[in-house]
Design an enzyme around this catalytic site. Structure first.
Site, PDB file in Angstrom:
ATOM      1  N   LYS A 187       0.841  -1.197   0.000  1.00  0.00           N
ATOM      2  CA  LYS A 187       0.000   0.000   0.000  1.00  0.00           C
ATOM      3  C   LYS A 187       0.887   1.262   0.000  1.00  0.00           C
ATOM      4  O   LYS A 187       2.110   1.162   0.043  1.00  0.00           O
ATOM      5  CB  LYS A 187      -0.968  -0.032   1.186  1.00  0.00           C
ATOM      6  CG  LYS A 187      -2.005  -1.190   1.072  1.00  0.00           C
ATOM      7  CD  LYS A 187      -2.988  -0.946  -0.035  1.00  0.00           C
ATOM      8  CE  LYS A 187      -3.985  -2.027  -0.421  1.00  0.00           C
ATOM      9  NZ  LYS A 187      -4.451  -3.028   0.453  1.00  0.00           N
TER      10      LYS A 187
HETATM   11  C1  LIG Z   1      -5.641  -3.977   0.841  1.00  0.00           C
HETATM   12  C2  LIG Z   1      -7.115  -3.760   0.855  1.00  0.00           C
HETATM   13  C3  LIG Z   1      -7.913  -4.078   1.957  1.00  0.00           C
HETATM   14  C4  LIG Z   1      -7.413  -4.841   3.133  1.00  0.00           C
HETATM   15  O1  LIG Z   1      -6.305  -4.287   3.714  1.00  0.00           O
HETATM   16  P1  LIG Z   1      -5.507  -5.153   4.806  1.00  0.00           P
HETATM   17  O2  LIG Z   1      -4.689  -4.132   5.519  1.00  0.00           O
HETATM   18  O3  LIG Z   1      -4.662  -6.131   4.014  1.00  0.00           O
HETATM   19  O4  LIG Z   1      -6.495  -5.841   5.658  1.00  0.00           O
HETATM   20  C5  LIG Z   1      -9.251  -3.734   1.933  1.00  0.00           C
HETATM   21  N1  LIG Z   1      -9.794  -3.137   0.861  1.00  0.00           N
HETATM   22  C6  LIG Z   1      -9.072  -2.837  -0.231  1.00  0.00           C
HETATM   23  C7  LIG Z   1      -9.748  -2.152  -1.385  1.00  0.00           C
HETATM   24  C8  LIG Z   1      -7.712  -3.160  -0.274  1.00  0.00           C
HETATM   25  O5  LIG Z   1      -7.008  -2.903  -1.379  1.00  0.00           O
END
Ligand SMILES: *Cc1c(COP(=O)(O)O)cnc(C)c1O
Length: 394
Positions: A187
């Site tokens: 991210k």
């Molecule tokens: C990455 C992601 C999540 C979940 O994030 P985590 O931190 O891995 O639980 C939820 N929604 C979207 C759209 C994502 O890209």
């Protein structure tokens, strides 16, 4: 194939600052949630602005779960979720025994629109979970207006949206029930695994804090505090184990300081791509308002006129050692969601079309110029665009 510099889909931007902070944490004798997690929360709420509280969690999935729990979602309730998202957005609704209503997205932005949201509202609709797809802000004013008219809560899946602006202010500061950010490894900022729930509603923040750690309510016992009484706590609910460790928060503290710089670099690369691909049979991502895109993902769609289909395009780029991804195979295509709600592809024309044509190209702040040029040259080579000038320096 030769002549192309290999490009991974992603490399995290980890510097000596993060490494030093983690080492200092390891030497400190305190590894789990403590001072660094608290400092990370304080820095995060200050960064977002708008008087929000920030609650650090071990994933965005956990944060979305806590947000829905705190607004009281449960059996008999329905929550509206866009079809083109990661399953985490929808699964947390099922954790609470409520039902998911999947809605198709907008062809231009790939986000949920206020109109599609309004059309999907039924007697049991209690919440909506817009996703800022790829990092582009959804129409938050429109969604909030529809929600307010119908008494529906808005919980933003802001996993892609740090930092993203809407109306000049950061996502997270717009007065929705909650916005949840992800610090998963790829991210825009990372703690390896982690997330942050932000909310301007104190009662919601208090509930999320209690449920984040086993339903422990220390505050309830604070009034009885006396020397030697530090072990006292009460359990007020069967809570979860969703706290963020200080080891992870150490990384987050240093990453957050770079959030704007990292976004600037992402935006610069996105600008280079947008220009370099303008004449190709590709549907390019929408830029949004100034600062309105975090550029977490650079997702393109192949035109029907393209000389190759999506799978062929990804394979051809892989031959040129360019690693791509795809966001997302829509939820209506996934066995669990399709079978539970008897979903038909005809009801999701936009995400179906996107499914057939979407490709996410590598875009990360530490990309070198030769890597950016390699992506451009490879994409142009595959799609039959004119050749580009050779790589200028690194
Ligand atoms: C990455 C992601 C999540 C979940 O994030 P985590 O931190 O891995 O639980 C939820 N929604 C979207 C759209 C994502 O890209």
């Amino acid at each position: 194939m030769s002549g192309f510099v290999p490009v991974p889909f992603f490399r995290p931007s980890i510097g000596e600052e993060e490494i030093d902070e983690v080492v200092a944490t390891l030497r400190s004798g305190w590894l789990t949630t403590g001072d660094r997690a608290r400092r990370f929360e304080a820095a995060f709420s200050g960064y977002i602005g708008g008087g929000v509280e920030a609650i650090a969690v071990n994933s965005a999935t956990a944060g979305l779960h806590l947000a829905l729990e705190a607004i009281g979602i449960g059996p008999g309730d329905e929550v509206i979720v866009p079809d083109l998202t990661f399953t985490a957005t929808a699964e947390v609704v099922r954790y609470l025994g409520a039902e998911v209503h999947l809605v198709d997205v907008d062809p231009a932005t790939l986000c949920l629109t206020p109109d599609a949201f309004a059309a999907a509202i039924g007697p049991r609709t209690r919440a909506v979970m817009p996703v800022h797809y790829g990092g582009l802000a959804c129409d938050l004013d429109g969604i909030r207006a529809v929600a307010a008219r119908h008494g529906i809560e808005v919980v933003e899946d802001a996993a892609h949206a740090l930092p993203t602006r809407w109306g000049g202010r950061l996502v997270g500061s717009h007065g929705t029930a909650a916005s949840v950010f992800s610090f998963y490894a790829n991210k825009t900022i990372t703690t390896g695994e982690g997330g942050m729930l932000v909310t301007a509603r104190p009662e919601l923040a208090a509930r999320a804090r209690v449920m984040r750690l086993h339903g422990i309510d220390r505050d309830a016992f604070d009034r009885y505090r006396h020397p030697g009484g530090g072990w006292r706590y009460d359990i007020v609910a069967p809570g979860f184990k969703y706290n963020l460790s200080d080891l992870a928060a150490a990384v987050g503290l240093r990453q957050l300081e770079k959030a704007d710089t990292l976004r600037e670099r992402r935006e610069a690369i996105a600008g280079i791509y947008l220009e370099a691909f303008a004449d190709l049979p590709l549907r390019l991502p929408v830029r949004g308002e100034q600062g309105g895109h975090s550029w977490h993902l650079f997702a393109v769609r192949l035109d029907p006129a393209a000389p190759i289909d999506r799978d062929g395009f990804i394979a051809a780029l892989a031959e040129r050692r360019i690693a791509c991804s795809m966001h997302y195979a829509p939820l209506h295509r996934m066995t669990y969601w399709r079978e539970r709600y008897h979903l038909a592809a005809e009801d999701y024309p936009v995400s179906e079309d996107a499914y057939r044509s979407l490709v996410t190209l590598p875009l990360f702040p530490d990309m070198r110029d030769d890597e950016i040029q390699s992506v451009i040259a490879s994409v142009r080579d595959v799609l039959g665009g004119r050749a580009v000038a050779p790589v200028r320096g690194g």
